[in-house]
Design an enzyme around this catalytic site. Structure first.
Site, PDB file in Angstrom:
ATOM      1  N   HIS A  67       0.842  -1.202   0.000  1.00 11.06           N
ATOM      2  CA  HIS A  67       0.000   0.000   0.000  1.00 11.06           C
ATOM      3  C   HIS A  67       0.873   1.246   0.000  1.00 11.06           C
ATOM      4  CE1 HIS A  67      -2.256  -3.366   1.682  1.00 11.06           C
ATOM      5  NE2 HIS A  67      -3.342  -2.760   1.269  1.00 11.06           N
ATOM      6  N   HIS A  69      -4.202   3.307  -3.169  1.00 12.96           N
ATOM      7  CA  HIS A  69      -4.325   2.642  -1.868  1.00 12.96           C
ATOM      8  C   HIS A  69      -3.527   1.342  -1.809  1.00 12.96           C
ATOM      9  CE1 HIS A  69      -6.232   0.588   1.584  1.00 12.96           C
ATOM     10  NE2 HIS A  69      -6.264  -0.449   0.770  1.00 12.96           N
ATOM     11  N   ARG A  79     -19.440 -19.347  37.963  1.00 10.53           N
ATOM     12  CA  ARG A  79     -19.215 -17.892  38.055  1.00 10.53           C
ATOM     13  C   ARG A  79     -18.988 -17.458  39.497  1.00 10.53           C
ATOM     14  NH1 ARG A  79     -25.167 -15.098  37.401  1.00 10.53           N
ATOM     15  NH2 ARG A  79     -26.368 -16.786  38.335  1.00 10.53           N
ATOM     16  N   GLU A 139     -18.605  -5.075  23.961  1.00 12.37           N
ATOM     17  CA  GLU A 139     -17.755  -6.262  24.113  1.00 12.37           C
ATOM     18  C   GLU A 139     -16.513  -6.210  23.226  1.00 12.37           C
ATOM     19  OE1 GLU A 139     -20.995  -6.340  23.376  1.00 12.37           O
ATOM     20  OE2 GLU A 139     -21.932  -7.136  25.193  1.00 12.37           O
ATOM     21  N   HIS A 158     -29.456 -16.730  23.616  1.00 12.81           N
ATOM     22  CA  HIS A 158     -28.501 -16.582  24.710  1.00 12.81           C
ATOM     23  C   HIS A 158     -27.758 -17.874  25.027  1.00 12.81           C
ATOM     24  CE1 HIS A 158     -30.275 -12.725  25.129  1.00 12.81           C
ATOM     25  NE2 HIS A 158     -29.619 -12.437  26.248  1.00 12.81           N
TER      26      HIS A 158
HETATM   27  C1  LIG Z   1     -11.802  -5.093   9.473  1.00 12.85           C
HETATM   28  C2  LIG Z   1     -11.220  -4.903   8.114  1.00 12.85           C
HETATM   29  N1  LIG Z   1     -12.025  -4.906   7.044  1.00 12.85           N
HETATM   30  C3  LIG Z   1     -11.513  -4.785   5.809  1.00 12.85           C
HETATM   31  C4  LIG Z   1     -10.165  -4.667   5.617  1.00 12.85           C
HETATM   32  C5  LIG Z   1      -9.603  -4.594   4.224  1.00 12.85           C
HETATM   33  N2  LIG Z   1      -9.118  -3.222   3.952  1.00 12.85           N
HETATM   34  C6  LIG Z   1      -7.842  -2.906   4.119  1.00 12.85           C
HETATM   35  S1  LIG Z   1      -7.543  -1.286   3.831  1.00 12.85           S
HETATM   36  C7  LIG Z   1      -9.165  -0.991   3.450  1.00 12.85           C
HETATM   37  C8  LIG Z   1      -9.606   0.385   3.079  1.00 12.85           C
HETATM   38  C9  LIG Z   1      -9.202   1.307   4.123  1.00 12.85           C
HETATM   39  O1  LIG Z   1      -9.520   2.610   3.805  1.00 12.85           O
HETATM   40  P1  LIG Z   1      -8.838   3.748   4.662  1.00 12.85           P
HETATM   41  O2  LIG Z   1      -8.833   3.387   6.073  1.00 12.85           O
HETATM   42  O3  LIG Z   1      -9.476   5.023   4.280  1.00 12.85           O
HETATM   43  O4  LIG Z   1      -7.341   3.684   4.200  1.00 12.85           O
HETATM   44  P2  LIG Z   1      -6.605   4.508   3.066  1.00 12.85           P
HETATM   45  O5  LIG Z   1      -6.869   3.795   1.788  1.00 12.85           O
HETATM   46  O6  LIG Z   1      -7.144   5.869   3.065  1.00 12.85           O
HETATM   47  O7  LIG Z   1      -5.206   4.381   3.490  1.00 12.85           O
HETATM   48  C10 LIG Z   1      -9.898  -2.158   3.578  1.00 12.85           C
HETATM   49  C11 LIG Z   1     -11.353  -2.249   3.304  1.00 12.85           C
HETATM   50  C12 LIG Z   1      -9.359  -4.667   6.767  1.00 12.85           C
HETATM   51  N3  LIG Z   1      -8.027  -4.570   6.696  1.00 12.85           N
HETATM   52  N4  LIG Z   1      -9.906  -4.758   7.983  1.00 12.85           N
END
Ligand SMILES: Cc1ncc(C[n+]2csc(CCOP(=O)(O)OP(=O)(O)O)c2C)c(N)n1
Ligand SMILES: [Mg+2]
Length: 695
Positions: free
Chosen positions: A39, A287, A383, A439, A500
């Site tokens: 990235h 990205h 518990r 949680e 539950h």
């Molecule tokens: C919980 C989760 N869902 C999906 C992803 C896959 N994912 C990685 S980066 C991203 C997009 C992130 O966007 P942003 O936070 O705006 O990052 P930027 O591209 O601006 O660096 C996704 C969907 C992940 N790493 N974690």
């Protein structure tokens, strides 16, 4: 304009800053290009931010990245890991081993960066705690880093309350977390931010990379709320820096954070993903794809970089970091160490505690006065036994603390002894945390507390472990001693019904590598489960505890509960051993198995009962032990557990030998449910006999 090849002596201070910023950028794009994966865009955009935090603000000594009073830096948008690898490399952060020794070599070398995302490189795809010194927490699943940072901030407040004395600010560090749109969209971040606002954690600063880009494109397709207003509503101080390239403004905002009392700080940083890339800037393509050789060249041109240089660290860059964070960090740590020595002279007991804690050791006498429960056919709920044990442990181990997600009275996790107190903004020394009904954030916060070397627990109903699972998985990945206490572990809450009643939860948690699950069978097994867990400095554990009373077994008649430390043990046996059938059970089904066993013995069937609170611990035992408990030649076996049958075949051969759940439960009194689903001694007896051909 100066360039990366301008002689060092003609560079101004601002030029040097820029040179460092562009080194972070170019290392990042070169690493991604070489790996052909990663990235690049966000490191290009956030290099000035990371540079400013690290070189101008962070109180962190690269020579000792585990100094207890260091500021914490969390990269919650973990996909931008090259930011961290660049920072760790350029500041010369030292490697540390599992015994907390500095190794005299750098944590992340330039060669690691050249081998970004390759096997064994110290520059893996996402930040990994434990694998790379200087990484404060593992990130990548979006939202986890920021939520965990709240735990780190709570820890600082608690440590300060317990250990600081007038003129001895032993703990006064800050926690910085960088996050993107993804982190802010994730629910866990909202839960954590809400709690952080409530607690007024003014040692916590989140910096939000407001680039309006995620993978699918512009955030206008899915994320159009006013995040700044949301954080104001949470009770945070909200600042904005309109230009991510403006080092002075960034530094000013961080200064405002430093002066803000009573509230956490949220800095909205407007940035351009892929900054400097003529064709990729401000696009989703920046990205998660390498830029391509040609675009890399154009970016370098834009940065005033030699177009063909790769992994290039110009003269003066390492030195500039040395003169910034290196000097400031060393000085801060030196002063702290001197202060700590006089602290030790005045408060030797407190100093000793701090040192034990830092090495994840336990204080002498940590297990004194642990309860021993007398035989009692009516018995005690898991518990309740847990609550009594917790209250002893939390008195013996000062840094053992925790709470529940609003179920303290049900989970029996409240610490009720004199002085235990509640953790609130104005009482930060309290040991009862109130996570609210959050949680997921609770589990992430518990991890943040663990990362800060406390021994924390979080609690809820077992069914809601689902809501906490992503952070529990990270606890396992990070090898943290986080403790998750879940009560109402099966159908004991009968009338509440299938919403539950956990079914698949044990099986699914048993599938997480490194996570220890324990489902003790009576009150003394609960105590032994705690005794085991507390001694593990690097393993997270789940305790699944009953809501209802379980008979307290007579340990003169049956084997000692200390067998829990082997995961499974022979609780009751045929006279003289040599069984012809084995009944394996956990939790509330152990006493049913014992009853079935007595019936079988009376009928002349040589049965054995194995109490198996923990598969994982049992699997760690030598084969000789495992075979002694479950002799391979004894084929007649039954497993009884009020949970999914999934996986039990490994111990009993055929699925039909498992008395468990293959459907959801139902709403009814427990007795009726036990009858409906076959959790009765007689059913066990019949299943054994069927296998022995004695029906
Ligand atoms: C919980 C989760 N869902 C999906 C992803 C896959 N994912 C990685 S980066 C991203 C997009 C992130 O966007 P942003 O936070 O705006 O990052 P930027 O591209 O601006 O660096 C996704 C969907 C992940 N790493 N974690
Ligand atoms: Mg974004």
């Amino acid at each position: 304009m100066s360039t990366a090849t301008t002689p060092i002596e003609s560079l101004s201070a601002a030029d040097l800053d820029q040179l460092c910023v562009n080194t972070i950028r170019t290392l990042s794009i070169d690493a991604v290009q070489q790996a052909n994966s990663g990235h690049p865009g966000t490191p290009m955009a956030l290099a000035p931010l990371v540079y400013t935090i690290w070189n101008r603000v962070l109180r962190f000594d690269p020579q000792n990245p585990i100094w207890p009073n260091r500021d914490r830096f969390v990269l919650s948008n973990g996909h931008a890991s090259m930011l961290l690898w660049s920072a760790l490399h350029l500041t010369g952060v030292q490697a540390v081993n599992a015994d907390y020794e500095t190794l005299g070599k750098e944590s992340v070398s330039l060669d690691d960066i050249r081998r970004f995302r390759q096997l064994d490189s110290k520059a893996p795809g996402h930040p990994e705690y434990h694998w790379v010194a200087g990484v404060e927490t593992t990130t990548g699943p979006l939202g986890q880093g920021v939520a965990t940072s709240v735990g780190m901030a709570i820890a600082q407040k608690w440590l300060a309350a317990r250990y600081n004395r007038p003129n001895f600010e032993i703990f006064d560090y800050n926690v910085y977390a960088v996050c993107g749109d993804g982190c802010l969209m994730e629910g866990v971040a909202s839960e954590a931010a809400s709690l952080a606002g409530h607690l007024g954690l003014d040692n916590l600063c989140w910096i939000y990379d407001n680039n309006r880009i995620t993978i699918e494109g512009n955030t206008r397709i899915a994320f159009t709320e006013d995040a700044a207003v949301r954080f104001l509503a949470y009770g945070w101080n909200v600042l904005r820096v309109g230009d991510a390239n403006d080092l002075e403004r960034i530094e000013q905002a961080l200064e405002v954070f430093g002066k803000t009392k009573g509230r956490p700080t949220f800095i909205v940083l407007d940035s351009h993903i892929g900054y400097g890339s003529p064709h990729r800037q401000d696009t989703a393509a920046a990205h998660g794809e390498p830029l391509g050789e040609e675009e890399v060249r154009l970016c370098k041109l834009a940065y005033g970089w030699p177009e063909d240089a790769k992994f290039y660290v110009p003269d003066g860059v390492y030195e500039h970091f040395d003169a910034g964070i290196g000097k400031r960090g060393a000085e801060a740590r030196r002063k702290w160490s001197e202060k700590f020595e006089s602290y030790r002279a005045q408060f030797p007991d407190l100093a000793a505690e701090i040192e034990l804690m830092q090495h994840r050791d336990l204080p002498a006498g940590w297990d004194r006065n642990l309860p021993v429960f007398a035989p009692d056919p009516k018995g005690l709920a898991g518990r309740d036994a847990s609550g009594k044990t917790l209250n002893v442990l939390a008195q013996n181990i000062p840094w053992f603390l925790g709470g529940s997600a609003d179920l303290g009275p049900s989970n029996k996790t409240l610490l009720t002894f004199e002085g235990a107190g509640d953790f609130q903004a104005d009482t930060p020394g309290g040991k009862n945390l109130h996570f609210g009904i959050r949680e997921h954030a609770m589990a992430a916060i518990v991890n943040g507390l663990s990362l800060s070397k406390l021994r924390p627990y979080g609690a809820s109903f077992f069914i809601f472990s689902d809501y906490a699972r992503p952070s529990m998985r990270l606890a396992a990945l990070m090898e943290l001693p986080s403790l998750f206490i879940f009560t109402h572990d099966a159908m004991g809450d009968g009338e509440d019904g299938p919403t539950h009643q956990p079914v698949e939860h044990l099986a699914s948690l048993r599938a997480i590598p490194g996570l220890i699950t324990l489902r003790p069978g009576d009150a003394n097994e609960v105590v032994e489960a705690y005794r085991y867990i507390v001694r593990q400095p690097h393993q997270p554990a789940v305790l699944a505890l009953s809501r209802q009373a379980l008979p307290t077994l007579d340990r003169n008649r049956y084997a000692s509960a200390s067998g829990v430390s082997h995961g499974a043990y022979i609780l009751a046996d045929a006279p003289g051993g040599n069984p012809e059938a084995i009944i394996i059970a956990s939790g509330s089904e152990v006493s049913l198995a014992v009853q079935a066993h007595e019936t079988l013995l009376a009928e002349g069937i040589r049965s054995r009962v194995v109490s198996m609170p923990s598969w994982e611990i049992f699997e760690q035992q030598p084969k000789s032990y495992r075979n002694s408990v479950l002799p391979p030649e004894v084929k007649a076996r039954v497993a009884v557990e009020q949970a999914s049958t999934f996986g039990w075949e490994r111990y009993v051969g055929e699925a039909e030998n498992v008395i468990g759940m293959n459907t959801f439960g139902a709403s009814a009194p427990l007795k009726e449910l036990q009858r409906k689903f076959g959790f009765e001694p007689d059913h066990i007896v019949q299943t054994v006999k069927r296998q022995l051909g004695r029906i």
